[in-house]
Structure formats: structure tokens, C-alpha cells
Design a protein around this motif. Structure first.
Motif, mmCIF file in Angstrom:
data_model
loop_
_atom_site.group_PDB
_atom_site.id
_atom_site.type_symbol
_atom_site.label_atom_id
_atom_site.label_comp_id
_atom_site.label_asym_id
_atom_site.label_seq_id
_atom_site.Cartn_x
_atom_site.Cartn_y
_atom_site.Cartn_z
ATOM 1 N N LEU A 73 38.250 40.669 -32.799
ATOM 2 C CA LEU A 73 38.562 41.722 -31.841
ATOM 3 C C LEU A 73 37.315 41.996 -31.011
ATOM 4 N N GLY A 74 37.502 42.340 -29.743
ATOM 5 C CA GLY A 74 36.350 42.674 -28.917
ATOM 6 C C GLY A 74 36.596 42.353 -27.459
ATOM 7 N N ASP A 75 35.679 42.815 -26.621
ATOM 8 C CA ASP A 75 35.737 42.551 -25.192
ATOM 9 C C ASP A 75 35.519 41.060 -24.957
ATOM 10 N N PRO A 76 36.470 40.365 -24.344
ATOM 11 C CA PRO A 76 36.309 38.919 -24.148
ATOM 12 C C PRO A 76 35.114 38.555 -23.274
ATOM 13 N N ASN A 77 34.604 39.506 -22.498
ATOM 14 C CA ASN A 77 33.462 39.232 -21.627
ATOM 15 C C ASN A 77 32.132 39.617 -22.256
ATOM 16 N N SER A 78 32.141 39.982 -23.532
ATOM 17 C CA SER A 78 30.916 40.386 -24.213
ATOM 18 C C SER A 78 30.321 39.231 -25.005
ATOM 19 N N SER A 79 28.992 39.253 -25.111
ATOM 20 C CA SER A 79 28.269 38.277 -25.923
ATOM 21 C C SER A 79 27.826 38.868 -27.252
ATOM 22 N N SER A 80 27.999 40.166 -27.404
ATOM 23 C CA SER A 80 27.620 40.835 -28.646
ATOM 24 C C SER A 80 28.394 42.134 -28.741
ATOM 25 N N GLY A 81 28.366 42.715 -29.925
ATOM 26 C CA GLY A 81 29.068 43.979 -30.092
ATOM 27 C C GLY A 81 29.072 44.409 -31.544
ATOM 28 N N LYS A 82 29.924 45.369 -31.826
ATOM 29 C CA LYS A 82 30.099 45.865 -33.185
ATOM 30 C C LYS A 82 31.576 45.751 -33.548
ATOM 31 N N GLY A 83 31.893 46.024 -34.807
ATOM 32 C CA GLY A 83 33.292 46.003 -35.214
ATOM 33 C C GLY A 83 33.723 44.769 -35.966
ATOM 34 N N ALA A 84 32.771 43.898 -36.335
ATOM 35 C CA ALA A 84 33.160 42.675 -37.049
ATOM 36 C C ALA A 84 33.716 42.972 -38.433
ATOM 37 N N GLN A 85 33.566 44.224 -38.886
ATOM 38 C CA GLN A 85 34.196 44.585 -40.160
ATOM 39 C C GLN A 85 35.717 44.578 -40.036
ATOM 40 N N ASP A 86 36.212 44.541 -38.791
ATOM 41 C CA ASP A 86 37.653 44.466 -38.554
ATOM 42 C C ASP A 86 38.103 43.042 -38.245
ATOM 43 N N PHE A 140 39.986 39.559 -45.140
ATOM 44 C CA PHE A 140 39.206 40.649 -44.556
ATOM 45 C C PHE A 140 38.245 41.208 -45.597
ATOM 46 N N PRO A 141 37.095 41.769 -45.140
ATOM 47 C CA PRO A 141 36.553 41.667 -43.785
ATOM 48 C C PRO A 141 35.631 40.465 -43.660
ATOM 49 N N LEU A 142 35.414 40.012 -42.439
ATOM 50 C CA LEU A 142 34.487 38.906 -42.224
ATOM 51 C C LEU A 142 33.070 39.301 -42.624
ATOM 52 N N THR A 143 32.761 40.600 -42.542
ATOM 53 C CA THR A 143 31.416 41.061 -42.894
ATOM 54 C C THR A 143 31.114 40.893 -44.379
ATOM 55 N N ALA A 144 32.135 40.576 -45.183
ATOM 56 C CA ALA A 144 31.872 40.243 -46.587
ATOM 57 C C ALA A 144 31.195 38.884 -46.695
ATOM 58 N N GLN A 145 31.224 38.126 -45.588
ATOM 59 C CA GLN A 145 30.575 36.818 -45.532
ATOM 60 C C GLN A 145 29.613 36.784 -44.343
ATOM 61 N N PRO A 146 28.613 37.681 -44.310
ATOM 62 C CA PRO A 146 27.700 37.703 -43.158
ATOM 63 C C PRO A 146 26.913 36.405 -43.069
ATOM 64 N N GLY A 147 26.503 36.082 -41.859
ATOM 65 C CA GLY A 147 25.739 34.854 -41.675
ATOM 66 C C GLY A 147 25.924 34.305 -40.282
ATOM 67 N N ARG A 148 25.596 33.031 -40.124
ATOM 68 C CA ARG A 148 25.675 32.362 -38.829
ATOM 69 C C ARG A 148 26.736 31.269 -38.904
ATOM 70 N N TYR A 149 27.633 31.292 -37.942
ATOM 71 C CA TYR A 149 28.756 30.364 -37.890
ATOM 72 C C TYR A 149 28.673 29.544 -36.602
ATOM 73 N N LEU A 150 28.941 28.264 -36.702
ATOM 74 C CA LEU A 150 29.056 27.428 -35.515
ATOM 75 C C LEU A 150 30.506 27.504 -35.050
ATOM 76 N N VAL A 151 30.723 28.044 -33.843
ATOM 77 C CA VAL A 151 32.081 28.322 -33.380
ATOM 78 C C VAL A 151 32.357 27.645 -32.042
ATOM 79 N N THR A 152 33.633 27.411 -31.790
ATOM 80 C CA THR A 152 34.077 26.832 -30.525
ATOM 81 C C THR A 152 35.502 27.290 -30.249
ATOM 82 N N GLY A 153 35.864 27.242 -28.975
ATOM 83 C CA GLY A 153 37.241 27.529 -28.598
ATOM 84 C C GLY A 153 38.023 26.261 -28.325
ATOM 85 N N GLY A 154 37.420 25.101 -28.670
ATOM 86 C CA GLY A 154 38.099 23.840 -28.416
ATOM 87 C C GLY A 154 38.119 23.486 -26.945
ATOM 88 N N ARG A 155 37.201 24.095 -26.171
ATOM 89 C CA ARG A 155 37.123 23.786 -24.739
ATOM 90 C C ARG A 155 35.739 23.211 -24.445
#
Length: 235
Positions: A73-86, A140-155
Motif C-alpha cells: 500500500l502507498g502512493d505509487p509516485n513515492s520512493s519511500s514512506g511508512k505503513g509497511a506494517q500493513d 502479515f505483516p511484512l515488517t515481521a521480516q525486515p530487511g532488503r528485498y530485490l524487487v521488480t514489476g516485471g517491466r
């Protein structure tokens, strides 16, 4: 470099095929199951091809893993934010393990919520994807597994997502959440408020266009989630 070029060409070709299949499905009032499956396959092939390309650019310090899927969840135009516990994460692809809406009564209602794939349906908190498949809930929640993830949107963008235990998150390389969202994968979470259930969902609302919001289900509240592919974690 030649491999990267070949993979990119294949990715674009398969993506074009996917868009054609989706256009055919969406232009039909009642798309056939085979047409939906073809669109799903084309989408999967496009993502898989881009995944191979992303793997060739995996940064040092990361180990590759079978693809996992973050519900964000989050603003699609953001590079950072809060709320990853959701935010949540599917350790395996929930699509092939899902149940079609028109099979709800037989495969979930008559089995006390136990899906053929072994997950349990919660009528008070359930998920749908873009083809009209009922999915298992992410963890849930992803914050139970904090860390660095390599992510992509397949684009075109593959980057590092950092998730902290306090719920803050950050994408490297000035990437936006939109850049690492897999647009064909639509997902939403539903809660009944006035007798809603998969039985009140309209099958004619599916499939959902890439990037579009998931449909409302009468009698339910809805929360859309972005889907991010996780292809690596810190070694």
C-alpha cells in the motif's frame, strides 16, 4: 550484453502478445475460460522473461530466490514512506492455488473453507485477483521480516526495497512504487459489511485491465494492493 538485449526483445514481444490477449478478453462480454487462461499465460511469460533479465542485473550481496509477491500500500509516485506494517507477502504464487468465483460454493463453501490447494478461506477477510480467482491471504505483516528485498514489476525497473521493523520503507535508485508494481497483477482485499461474499461478486467484472482498480463486490468493503515481485534477498 547480447543476452540482455535478446531477453529484452523477447520481453517486449511477449508483452505485446499479453496486451493482445487481454484486449481480446476485455472486448468479450463473457470471455471464455480458455481466453482468460491465454491472457494469464501471456502475462506470466512476459513477467518471467523480464524476471530473467532482472536476474542478470542482480546486485552483489543478494541471493536469488523463487519469486515471492509483496502486497503493498502507498502512493505509487513515492520512493519511500511508512505503513509497511500493513503490507503482506505471498511466499508462493497465489494465483495457481486460487479458486474461481463460480467454483466458490463447491470448492470453499462446501469444504468448510478448505481450498483444494490446502489453504483456508476466511469469509471475513478474503482476496481476489484480476481474473476472478479467490486467493489465499498473504502473510502479515511484512515488517515481521525486515530487511532488503530485490524487487521488480516485471517491466524495466529492478531495485532494492528496504523495509524496517518500524514500518518505514525505501526504494533505491529513485525508483517509485509504481515502477516496481506489476501492473497486470491486480489484487484486492474484501471484508463483508452488508452480507457480501464471493457469491455477490459479478463475474462479468473480470478480467480486470492492467493498472485498473479491482471491482467492488456488493456488500463488501475493498482495499486495493499493488503487487511487487521479490526475486532476491540479502545473502
Amino acid at each position: 550484453m547480447m543476452l540482455k538485449g535478446i531477453v529484452m526483445i523477447l520481453s517486449l514481444a511477449i508483452a505485446s502478445s499479453f496486451l493482445l490477449e487481454y484486449s481480446l478478453a476485455l472486448s468479450s462480454e463473457k470471455p471464455s475460460a480458455s481466453l482468460v487462461r491465454r491472457a494469464f499465460l501471456a502475462s506470466s511469460l512476459a513477467a518471467a522473461t523480464q524476471f530473467v533479465y532482472a536476474q542478470t542485473n542482480a546486485p552483489n550481496g543478494f541471493r536469488r530466490i523463487p519469486t515471492q509477491f509483496i502486497a503493498a500500500l502507498g502512493d505509487p509516485n513515492s520512493s519511500s514512506g511508512k505503513g509497511a506494517q500493513d503490507w503482506g507477502i505471498w511466499p508462493v504464487d497465489p494465483g495457481p492455488r486460487g479458486v474461481w468465483l463460480d467454483q466458490y460454493k463447491r470448492e470453499l463453501g462446501d469444504t468448510n473453507g478448505m481450498a483444494p490447494a490446502g489453504w483456508r478461506f476466511n469469509p471475513q477477510d478474503w482476496w481476489l485477483e484480476e481474473h476472478g480467482l479467490i486467493m489465499e491471504s498473504p502473510q502479515f505483516p511484512l515488517t515481521a521480516q525486515p530487511g532488503r528485498y530485490l524487487v521488480t514489476g516485471g517491466r524495466l525497473v529492478t531495485t532494492v526495497l528496504t523495509v524496517d521493523a518500524d514500518g518505514s520503507w525505501h526504494l533505491d535508485d529513485s525508483a517509485k512504487l509504481y515502477d516496481v508494481t506489476h501492473l497486470p497483477c491486480r489484487s484486492a482485499r474484501y471484508h463483508p459489511v452488508e452480507g457480501g461474499s464471493p457469491l455477490t461478486a459479478k463475474k462479468s467484472d473480470f478480467p480486470v485491465r492492467p493498472g485498473a482498480e479491482m471491482p467492488l463486490v456488493p456488500g463488501c468493503s475493498k482495499q486495493d494492493y499493488a503487487v511487487l515481485f521479490v526475486i532476491g534477498v540479502e545473502a
